[in-house]
Write a protein that holds these residues in place. Structure first.
Motif, PDB file in Angstrom:
ATOM      1  N   TYR A 195    -134.519 -81.082  13.266  1.00 29.92           N
ATOM      2  CA  TYR A 195    -133.539 -80.437  14.166  1.00 29.92           C
ATOM      3  C   TYR A 195    -132.785 -81.714  14.802  1.00 29.92           C
ATOM      4  N   SER A 196    -133.599 -82.517  15.298  1.00 31.31           N
ATOM      5  CA  SER A 196    -133.000 -83.746  15.757  1.00 31.31           C
ATOM      6  C   SER A 196    -132.468 -84.736  14.753  1.00 31.31           C
ATOM      7  N   LEU A 197    -132.955 -84.893  13.516  1.00 26.37           N
ATOM      8  CA  LEU A 197    -132.273 -85.333  12.541  1.00 26.37           C
ATOM      9  C   LEU A 197    -130.991 -85.065  12.002  1.00 26.37           C
ATOM     10  N   GLY A 198    -131.086 -83.504  12.065  1.00 26.57           N
ATOM     11  CA  GLY A 198    -129.680 -83.018  11.912  1.00 26.57           C
ATOM     12  C   GLY A 198    -128.321 -83.470  12.833  1.00 26.57           C
ATOM     13  N   TYR A 199    -129.239 -83.544  13.934  1.00 20.45           N
ATOM     14  CA  TYR A 199    -128.151 -83.911  15.056  1.00 20.45           C
ATOM     15  C   TYR A 199    -127.763 -85.322  14.917  1.00 20.45           C
ATOM     16  N   THR A 209    -132.492 -90.218  18.257  1.00 17.01           N
ATOM     17  CA  THR A 209    -133.491 -90.822  17.584  1.00 17.01           C
ATOM     18  C   THR A 209    -134.648 -90.940  18.564  1.00 17.01           C
ATOM     19  N   GLY A 210    -134.616 -90.902  20.040  1.00 15.75           N
ATOM     20  CA  GLY A 210    -135.436 -90.775  20.757  1.00 15.75           C
ATOM     21  C   GLY A 210    -136.176 -89.567  20.782  1.00 15.75           C
ATOM     22  N   ALA A 211    -135.606 -88.527  20.416  1.00 15.37           N
ATOM     23  CA  ALA A 211    -136.037 -86.937  20.110  1.00 15.37           C
ATOM     24  C   ALA A 211    -136.921 -86.956  18.768  1.00 15.37           C
ATOM     25  N   CYS A 212    -136.491 -87.680  17.708  1.00 14.52           N
ATOM     26  CA  CYS A 212    -137.337 -87.771  16.590  1.00 14.52           C
ATOM     27  C   CYS A 212    -138.603 -88.392  16.777  1.00 14.52           C
ATOM     28  N   VAL A 213    -138.461 -89.653  17.312  1.00 11.20           N
ATOM     29  CA  VAL A 213    -140.008 -90.348  17.835  1.00 11.20           C
ATOM     30  C   VAL A 213    -140.597 -89.635  18.797  1.00 11.20           C
ATOM     31  N   PHE A 238    -132.336 -91.612  25.304  1.00  7.89           N
ATOM     32  CA  PHE A 238    -133.403 -91.573  24.349  1.00  7.89           C
ATOM     33  C   PHE A 238    -134.715 -91.147  24.877  1.00  7.89           C
ATOM     34  N   PHE A 239    -135.004 -91.791  26.281  1.00  6.42           N
ATOM     35  CA  PHE A 239    -136.117 -91.478  26.727  1.00  6.42           C
ATOM     36  C   PHE A 239    -136.321 -89.896  27.331  1.00  6.42           C
ATOM     37  N   LEU A 240    -135.059 -89.460  27.839  1.00 14.96           N
ATOM     38  CA  LEU A 240    -135.280 -88.115  28.219  1.00 14.96           C
ATOM     39  C   LEU A 240    -135.589 -87.196  26.941  1.00 14.96           C
ATOM     40  N   PHE A 266    -138.992 -86.863  25.536  1.00 16.06           N
ATOM     41  CA  PHE A 266    -140.113 -85.967  25.962  1.00 16.06           C
ATOM     42  C   PHE A 266    -139.588 -84.281  25.877  1.00 16.06           C
ATOM     43  N   VAL A 267    -138.077 -84.001  25.877  1.00 16.50           N
ATOM     44  CA  VAL A 267    -137.936 -82.960  25.608  1.00 16.50           C
ATOM     45  C   VAL A 267    -138.152 -82.319  24.293  1.00 16.50           C
ATOM     46  N   GLN A 268    -137.803 -83.343  23.351  1.00 15.40           N
ATOM     47  CA  GLN A 268    -138.003 -82.869  21.860  1.00 15.40           C
ATOM     48  C   GLN A 268    -139.656 -83.074  21.746  1.00 15.40           C
ATOM     49  N   GLY A 269    -140.278 -84.095  22.509  1.00 16.94           N
ATOM     50  CA  GLY A 269    -141.752 -84.020  22.363  1.00 16.94           C
ATOM     51  C   GLY A 269    -142.562 -82.787  22.666  1.00 16.94           C
ATOM     52  N   ALA A 270    -142.029 -81.954  23.680  1.00 20.17           N
ATOM     53  CA  ALA A 270    -142.486 -80.598  23.996  1.00 20.17           C
ATOM     54  C   ALA A 270    -142.203 -79.986  22.799  1.00 20.17           C
TER      55      ALA A 270
END
Length: 517
Positions: A198-202, A322-326, A372-374, A377-381
């Motif tokens: 999903y994040s990669l699509g973004y 990219t932060g979301a993907c990681v 990146f950092f927000l 954790f959003v996509q980390g969850a």
């Protein structure tokens, strides 16, 4: 022999109380059934942390093929959606409408995704993962092209509504196909990687937007790219086989022979699992607000309140996701060892702590770093969600249950971008140039703080079934569900209590098969 535990209660309040207490215990409570049908609860130690490379090596070539196809479908689906959300300013200029009006298309898309999730998810459980996904992806590509040729704003909204209907069918079949073949102890890692499609699509949509430039008409080029991706994935899926899980279930007689039987089984599952369905819908409502509130209007926020040009806002968006993907990959991996709920709660808490650093900075570099950092954790969850939903799903409905609960949550949260835009455009703050600007930053910050708190509370009192096996359903279980469903329909008996439990394999000392009771 594991340490005995108190049985899992059936009442909502009792279950919530027990779940809250279990959150602070390192071992996990599981229900097991021995060969004699006797049920007991045990404390099971979590898996030790393993080298992620060794986990990836556990997947066979077949496992990787199914995972990659599911991942590509989910990525193309996300690209299709974000091709609109990151170009809100362009589309507002093209149709001579406000940004709130353009976000109506996002609302309609999300609203109708639940209908598509129900139709194509149930089709995936009955007819297999392959052809429903092929149809989904091909039609999505055609609808992206239809969007390009929409001459009026009304036509634009109509096409995006139809787009949402078909978009909803992708998620459930994609995650079921991608994860149901994965080894158990690798599922946390693979879930985290999968969700980041999903994040990669973004990211890819933002790259496309950056590449085509800021001219108004260039939004059409991004949509052409999106159409090519969707149609390409649909064509590729044709040349790969059906899910082995579905083939095995069909050979064992687990599939209904007609539509009426299938719907009877669906009603029986809902009668038994209604509490789980409601819980997952509430959880996914929070999560969809979480995602859409923190990202759909972020590019607009940078362009209107922070004064960035299209190129700078696009670069910042790329780094943000990219932060979301990681983050999604790392935290999804760690959830295998620290627990699904703990991973979600800690991620939501840290994202809430980062909100001031997310909306207050000025300039592309600062906004890129804080974003990146927000999103880490959003996509980390979010990285925990695919496997968490699969583990909570009734076994025979693992294609439809995650997709339906996810998309119903999407439907309830569908006005999120429209709400953010409406509040921001009616509230003004001092912009970077000193002139009044729409209050996107404060609006997104307050909303995200409320949503993160809701996620923490809901997850803390909810269930967890980490480590649940997906491999097989015991023969005869489907027939029992059909019988129960028929009886329910005829008014002859009440729904049976219970859900999916684990069968103990004494020869291996583990939990091997799922039984539906």
């Amino acid at each position: 022999m594991n340490e005995p535990a108190d049985p899992i209660p059936t009442g909502i309040l009792a279950t919530a109380k027990q779940s809250w207490g279990d959150l602070f215990r390192w071992k996990q409570r599981v229900s097991v059934v021995n060969a004699h049908g006797e049920t007991r609860a045990e404390w099971v130690s979590p898996d030790p942390i393993q080298n992620p490379i060794s986990l990836l090596w556990q997947l066979s070539l077949r496992d990787w093929i199914f995972f990659i196809v599911g991942f590509c479908a989910w990525t193309a689906d996300a690209f299709d959606f974000h091709a609109l959300s990151i170009q809100t300013v362009k589309l507002a200029d093209y149709y001579d409408r406000s940004k709130t009006d353009i976000s109506t298309a996002i609302t309609l898309t999300l609203l109708l995704r639940s209908v598509g999730a129900a139709a194509f998810g149930l089709a995936g459980d009955r007819f297999g993962r392959k052809w429903p996904m092929v149809i989904n992806m091909l039609v999505l590509g055609v609808l992206q092209i239809a969007t390009i040729y929409s001459q009026t704003f009304s036509q634009f909204l109509a096409v995006r509504s139809l787009f949402g209907l078909f978009m909803g069918g992708v998620y459930g079949n994609a995650i079921a196909m991608a994860l149901e073949h994965c080894p158990v102890n690798a599922r946390g890692l693979m879930s985290g990687i999968l969700q980041q499609g999903y994040s990669l699509g973004y990211v890819l949509a933002a790259c496309a937007n950056l590449g085509v430039g800021g001219a108004v008409e260039t939004w059409k080029t991004v949509f052409w790219i999106a159409a090519g991706l969707s149609i390409g994935v649909g064509v590729i899926r044709i040349f790969f086989p059906e899910s082995q899980q579905f083939i095995d279930a069909k050979r064992s007689g687990h599939q209904a022979t007609d539509a009426a039987s299938f719907w009877r089984e669906t009603k029986a599952i809902l009668a038994q699992e209604w509490k789980m369905c409601i819980y997952c819908v509430i959880l996914m409502t929070w999560f969809n607000y979480y995602s859409h509130t923190s990202q759909d209007s972020y590019t607009t926020f940078m362009r209107t309140q922070k004064g960035l040009e299209n190129a700078g806002a696009s670069r910042a968006s790329i780094l943000m996701k990219t932060g979301a993907c990681v983050g999604g990959t790392i935290i999804g991996y760690l959830s295998q060892f620290f627990g699904r709920r703990r991973a979600i709660i800690v991620s939501a808490f840290l994202s809430a702590c980062l909100i001031p650093a997310w909306i207050l900075p000025q300039g592309e570099r600062s906004l890129s770093a804080s974003g990146f950092f927000l999103q880490f954790f959003v996509q980390g969850a979010w990285g925990v969600i695919p496997i968490h939903l699969n583990e909570l799903s009734p076994p025979a409905f693992r294609s439809s249950f995650p997709g339906i609960t996810y998309q119903v949550g999407n439907m309830i949260s569908s006005p999120s971008a429209q709400i953010v835009n409406a509040i921001a455009e009616s509230t003004w703050v001092k912009g970077v140039t000193g002139e009044p600007a729409p209050a996107y930053g404060p609006t997104m910050g307050v909303a995200t703080a409320i949503i993160a708190t809701g996620i923490m509370v809901t997850t803390a009192f909810g269930p967890e079934k980490r480590g649940r096996r997906f491999e097989t359903v015991v023969l005869g279980a489907q027939d029992e569900i059909t019988a129960k469903a028929t009886a329910l329909e005829d008014g002859l008996e009440k729904p049976v209590e219970g859900g999916s439990v684990e069968v103990e394999d004494a020869s291996k000392g583990g939990l091997e098969k799922e039984v539906k009771v």
